[in-house]
Write an enzyme that holds these catalytic residues in place. Sequence first.
Site, PDB file in Angstrom:
ATOM      1  N   PRO A 597       0.828  -1.216   0.000  1.00  0.00           N
ATOM      2  CA  PRO A 597       0.000   0.000   0.000  1.00  0.00           C
ATOM      3  C   PRO A 597       0.858   1.261   0.000  1.00  0.00           C
ATOM      4  O   PRO A 597       1.867   1.342   0.704  1.00  0.00           O
ATOM      5  CB  PRO A 597      -0.799  -0.137   1.307  1.00  0.00           C
ATOM      6  N   VAL A 598       0.450   2.256  -0.786  1.00  0.00           N
ATOM      7  CA  VAL A 598       1.253   3.466  -0.958  1.00  0.00           C
ATOM      8  C   VAL A 598       1.462   4.177   0.374  1.00  0.00           C
ATOM      9  O   VAL A 598       2.574   4.634   0.686  1.00  0.00           O
ATOM     10  CB  VAL A 598       0.556   4.407  -1.968  1.00  0.00           C
ATOM     11  N   CYS A 599       0.415   4.271   1.158  1.00  0.00           N
ATOM     12  CA  CYS A 599       0.524   4.987   2.436  1.00  0.00           C
ATOM     13  C   CYS A 599       1.534   4.308   3.355  1.00  0.00           C
ATOM     14  O   CYS A 599       2.332   4.961   4.017  1.00  0.00           O
ATOM     15  CB  CYS A 599      -0.849   5.048   3.099  1.00  0.00           C
ATOM     16  N   THR A 600       1.500   2.991   3.390  1.00  0.00           N
ATOM     17  CA  THR A 600       2.455   2.242   4.214  1.00  0.00           C
ATOM     18  C   THR A 600       3.878   2.503   3.753  1.00  0.00           C
ATOM     19  O   THR A 600       4.777   2.766   4.561  1.00  0.00           O
ATOM     20  CB  THR A 600       2.154   0.731   4.135  1.00  0.00           C
ATOM     21  N   TYR A 603       4.861   6.495   4.409  1.00  0.00           N
ATOM     22  CA  TYR A 603       4.854   7.111   5.740  1.00  0.00           C
ATOM     23  C   TYR A 603       4.978   6.132   6.899  1.00  0.00           C
ATOM     24  O   TYR A 603       5.453   6.515   7.968  1.00  0.00           O
ATOM     25  CB  TYR A 603       3.557   7.923   5.920  1.00  0.00           C
TER      26      TYR A 603
END
Length: 978
Positions: A597-600, A603
């Site tokens: 996942p991009v958020c993982t 950040y």
Amino acid sequence: MDALDASKLLDEELYSRQLYVLGSPAMQRIQGARVLVSGLQGLGAEVAKNLVLMGVGSLTLHDPHPTCWSDLAAQFLLSEQDLERSRAEASQELLAQLNRAVQVVVHTGDITEDLLLDFQVVVLTAAKLEEQLKVGTLCHKHGVCFLAADTRGLVGQLFCDFGEDFTVQDPTEAEPLTAAIQHISQGSPGILTLRKGANTHYFRDGDLVTFSGIEGMVELNDCDPRSIHVREDGSLEIGDTTTFSRYLRGGAITEVKRPKTVRHKSLDTALLQPHVVAQSSQEVHHAHCLHQAFCALHKFQHLHGRPPQPWDPVDAETVVGLARDLEPLKRTEEEPLEEPLDEALVRTVALSSAGVLSPMVAMLGAVAAQEVLKAISRKFMPLDQWLYFDALDCLPEDGELLPSPEDCALRGSRYDGQIAVFGAGFQEKLRRQHYLLVGAGAIGCELLKVFALVGLGAGNSGGLTVVDMDHIERSNLSRQFLFRSQDVGRPKAEVAAAAARGLNPDLQVIPLTYPLDPTTEHIYGDNFFSRVDGVAAALDSFQARRYVAARCTHYLKPLLEAGTSGTWGSATVFMPHVTEAYRAPASAAASEDAPYPVCTVRYFPSTAEHTLQWARHEFEELFRLSAETINHHQQAHTSLADMDEPQTLTLLKPVLGVLRVRPQNWQDCVAWALGHWKLCFHYGIKQLLRHFPPNKVLEDGTPFWSGPKQCPQPLEFDTNQDTHLLYVLAAANLYAQMHGLPGSQDWTALRELLKLLPQPDPQQMAPIFASNLELASASAEFGPEQQKELNKALEVWSVGPPLKPLMFEKDDDSNFHVDFVVAAASLRCQNYGIPPVNRAQSKRIVGQIIPAIATTTAAVAGLLGLELYKVFHHLKWTSWDRLKVPAGQPERTLESLLAHLQEQHGLRVRILLHGSALLYAAGWSPEKQAQHLPLRVTELVQQLTGQAPAPGQRVLVLELSCEGDDEDTAFPPLHYEL
């Protein structure tokens, strides 16, 4: 004896895939080793080939016997021109060409005690038992590792003696287990808690571990190995930590592998006490009977001066009698094994023992070579002395179809070794086949060798088609033995096809460099597949494998499929509507192209894989996508203000960085790289912590930074930290490459330059990292004044020659691509307290490199060759699954087609479909049947679908169900060939 000098530099480019399996220490020992291989028939040639490819220091060949016709069935180094020439001398030059770093020499004298002292490992293949006992005894006496290997038709035997006190330094292939630390208590014992999601169940009581990267309790870092105790809750007791400093954060716990000691018996003792590891008592008994069969075959040759004649029942019964009269095997020196002799098994072995088969020697030669590597490198557990392998299920199940002595008589043919097992009639069928090989890489090269030696497609009406769109790289040469250094850059399919013709001049082989995928179905369509009898796939992508398997199912072709990863491999046959359909392993199918996942990744990373994906994405955005965007703007003569925003400006702002004009020299590039370091690992982290403070609590009272979500810490740039410096060096060089400027590799000069550069202004960088964080709203990120200033700077900065987009290349260690990704990921790990992985592991993960080794490749190719035999003997395609319009005759009507299926095959069709078009139903009214039955099949299909068969279409696929079938029966389709 002393090994060769192993201090010479390891060619990491050549052995890159192998290094991921063996590691540098093992490879250093391998390239300093001396090995003797005696016996250069097919089996010895396979052992030698694998050892040369994998880079042993010196290989000595011994075989004074002259080449004969039966050798050519399995010995790929020999040809008709070598008949009557010494096998060893005829093989030497071709083996040396495989790897010029290996000394390949020939010993022409006898094997003496003094000679054996020059080697670390001695391998005998196809040797008489008396010779095995003599050499084995001397090797055991002097601590020289000894192997004896042999194949007789469809059975094989391997024996290993590594001495009475052989230490295996690294018993397993798996990397040492590493896990991230959550907390360590002070006390006796200290309790270590692993981060949530760590593989706690892999740790065991008594495991030895060490620690790294711990802040606070630094006394544990790089300590001597400590024994652990696993508690019920998964936490670990690690010994007394009472006097240690208080634990603060971070760190990793890493397993320390324990050496194991192996004690082997000498051959003379092990002959009567064969220790066989098997999953059941039936398998142990089977192996013991094969052991007695080999002993009886040796006895027969000793008495008669020759091996048993092919499929001679008298000779076979003599062998059975000799096996019956052998001294009973023993469980211990005093306790005999009371097992009945499987006389039917021994008889079958004797009948088929006169031949030598390429697939058999490929498989057993790979295993033997792997055992040699274990002896040299002391990596991986060796065999527990004996291995027996049989492929007797390749023989026809129907006893009436077994060959006769006359059918197996020698013919002065290159296939004599195979004819002795399967007969001349079987050989002629192989020659008439036309197979498609998809993939000419490591497994593909081995399969081509097997196909050439067995004569697949070597007749006038047969052939092979080789499909591969890739070109040869230098890293291929350590496994893809049909290629040479002068072939680097050439198409794999073309070079492999030419090399295969060299192995067998009768081979009809056609190379194609078009990919086999949905875009080329106009090339690989009905016409193409109508000429193919079967398909072999040697692909490294599950997506490609699934597509080829679907094509085989559609065209009703058997599929032989193989793959490897390190020392693991698979060889499988898929028969449409007979076996289960091809299905990729669930774990592989899920992970092949699935990003995190991009958020993982951006950040909240919690694993080294997350940081590597982030670093790889950084490379693409900074050095490829941004350059392509600027070039597009220049070519289109558009304003950057008119570009798609905010995505485009978000992409370009980090590339601009602290500069307001295009870089002019190396110092500008270093200034940009230092500014980007600060952006990613200092200011960007501080900005994230302003949005999510370390003490932030969710509505349910749970700390925001908990579980796998670790609170990051900003880093301070330090020129004395190698990883900090490597990042700036790599980033500055890549930035320079993108702008056509000269770079530098001088670490010392870079350190001095960084001391002179001004530190980046946080206020100047604020809009860069604010937009990069993507947590504020679009309007806040791109205020009018901010956007106006940014656009002005970008317009000035983008004036000049086109930029050079950098395409990531994992195999060039001088281009700074991997350096940048490794350094960026490592620094990200430091931010988040994640245990990093080393450069080699990072390169493998980012480059999606599959670990590979020549022995595994050769083994699966040999197994697939054996499956090819089974396809010929056991495949019973019913004659109705392909129905062809007779040449020169009118096309069938629907009525004649139904009548043919009933009269010739006893099938009363209930429903007949083409796609969703219903061509016939038994329940139709007489009037409707009268409308359909007189029509030609293609005419009816066109009437119902509105489409005529496409030009070049050769097959209509018809689905049918028949009276008497269960409702859920999946009836195979009918291929109506036009």
